[in-house]
Design a protein around this motif. Sequence first.
Motif, short mmCIF file in Angstrom:
data_model
loop_
_atom_site.label_atom_id
_atom_site.label_comp_id
_atom_site.label_asym_id
_atom_site.label_seq_id
_atom_site.Cartn_x
_atom_site.Cartn_y
_atom_site.Cartn_z
N VAL A 1 0.85 -1.19 0.00
CA VAL A 1 0.00 0.00 0.00
C VAL A 1 0.88 1.24 0.00
CG1 VAL A 1 -1.77 1.27 1.25
CG2 VAL A 1 -1.77 -1.21 1.32
N ALA A 2 0.59 2.17 -0.91
CA ALA A 2 1.23 3.48 -0.95
C ALA A 2 0.14 4.50 -1.25
CB ALA A 2 2.33 3.51 -2.02
N ALA A 3 0.48 5.78 -1.20
CA ALA A 3 -0.52 6.82 -1.42
C ALA A 3 -1.09 6.81 -2.83
CB ALA A 3 0.09 8.19 -1.12
N HIS A 4 -0.32 6.30 -3.79
CA HIS A 4 -0.78 6.33 -5.19
C HIS A 4 -0.80 4.95 -5.86
CE1 HIS A 4 -0.97 10.64 -5.26
NE2 HIS A 4 0.20 10.67 -4.66
N ARG A 5 -0.73 3.88 -5.06
CA ARG A 5 -0.77 2.54 -5.64
C ARG A 5 -1.08 1.53 -4.56
NH1 ARG A 5 3.90 -1.24 -7.38
NH2 ARG A 5 4.91 -0.08 -5.74
N VAL A 6 -1.95 0.59 -4.88
CA VAL A 6 -2.27 -0.52 -3.98
C VAL A 6 -2.15 -1.81 -4.78
CG1 VAL A 6 -4.06 -1.61 -2.59
CG2 VAL A 6 -3.80 0.85 -2.51
N VAL A 7 -1.35 -2.73 -4.28
CA VAL A 7 -1.24 -4.06 -4.90
C VAL A 7 -2.08 -5.01 -4.06
CG1 VAL A 7 0.33 -5.92 -5.58
CG2 VAL A 7 1.08 -3.53 -5.73
N LEU A 8 -2.99 -5.71 -4.72
CA LEU A 8 -3.93 -6.59 -4.03
C LEU A 8 -3.80 -8.02 -4.52
CD1 LEU A 8 -6.98 -4.25 -4.52
CD2 LEU A 8 -5.76 -4.58 -2.38
N ARG A 9 -4.25 -8.96 -3.69
CA ARG A 9 -4.31 -10.37 -4.06
C ARG A 9 -5.73 -10.83 -3.77
NH1 ARG A 9 -0.53 -12.42 -0.77
NH2 ARG A 9 -2.08 -12.94 0.77
N ASP A 10 -6.37 -11.45 -4.77
CA ASP A 10 -7.74 -11.92 -4.57
C ASP A 10 -7.74 -13.31 -3.95
OD1 ASP A 10 -7.20 -13.70 -6.63
OD2 ASP A 10 -8.56 -12.76 -8.07
N ALA A 11 -8.91 -13.89 -3.75
CA ALA A 11 -9.04 -15.19 -3.09
C ALA A 11 -8.33 -16.30 -3.85
CB ALA A 11 -10.51 -15.53 -2.91
N ASP A 12 -8.18 -16.16 -5.17
CA ASP A 12 -7.50 -17.17 -5.98
C ASP A 12 -5.99 -16.96 -6.05
OD1 ASP A 12 -9.93 -18.40 -6.58
OD2 ASP A 12 -10.27 -17.06 -8.28
N GLY A 13 -5.48 -15.92 -5.40
CA GLY A 13 -4.05 -15.64 -5.41
C GLY A 13 -3.58 -14.78 -6.56
N HIS A 14 -4.50 -14.28 -7.40
CA HIS A 14 -4.12 -13.42 -8.52
C HIS A 14 -3.85 -12.01 -8.01
CE1 HIS A 14 -6.80 -16.46 -10.58
NE2 HIS A 14 -5.58 -16.73 -10.99
N ARG B 1 -4.40 1.96 -9.30
CA ARG B 1 -3.72 3.26 -9.27
C ARG B 1 -4.66 4.30 -9.86
NH1 ARG B 1 -1.53 3.61 -14.58
NH2 ARG B 1 -1.55 1.56 -15.54
N PRO B 2 -4.43 5.57 -9.55
CA PRO B 2 -5.31 6.60 -10.10
C PRO B 2 -5.12 6.74 -11.60
CG PRO B 2 -3.49 7.61 -8.93
CD PRO B 2 -3.39 6.13 -8.69
N ALA B 3 -6.20 7.07 -12.30
CA ALA B 3 -6.15 7.25 -13.75
C ALA B 3 -5.66 8.64 -14.12
CB ALA B 3 -7.52 7.00 -14.36
N THR B 4 -5.63 9.56 -13.17
CA THR B 4 -5.20 10.93 -13.42
C THR B 4 -4.04 11.28 -12.49
OG1 THR B 4 -6.83 11.76 -11.85
CG2 THR B 4 -7.49 11.67 -14.16
N LEU B 5 -3.23 12.22 -12.90
CA LEU B 5 -2.11 12.68 -12.08
C LEU B 5 -2.53 13.84 -11.21
CD1 LEU B 5 0.74 12.61 -14.73
CD2 LEU B 5 0.26 10.93 -12.96
N GLY B 6 -1.83 14.02 -10.10
CA GLY B 6 -2.11 15.14 -9.21
C GLY B 6 -3.35 14.91 -8.37
#
Length: 76
Positions: free
Chosen positions: A41-54, A59-64
């Motif tokens: 987890v960061a202010a501009h990105r979250v890496v997630l794992r679903d129940a299947d391990g994928h 991330r935001p689609a816009t800057l700023g």
Amino acid sequence: MMTIQTVARPYLVTFARSGQTFPLTSDEAQRIVDGATAVHVAAHRVVLRDADGHRMTLRPATLGGGPAFLVTRARR
């Protein structure tokens, strides 16, 4: 315990396995965050794992505009 909230802005989700990217609204992004386990987890990105391990990256689609995610960590 950690709580991740999206802010009102458009997002992109990228699936690690296929590399495909799809646009999301903040409500759709919040539902994904609520249903998956956070890996990084960061202010501009979250890496997630679903129940299947994928893995997927949100991330935001816009800057700023400040942080895209509001992260609250509970103190022990």
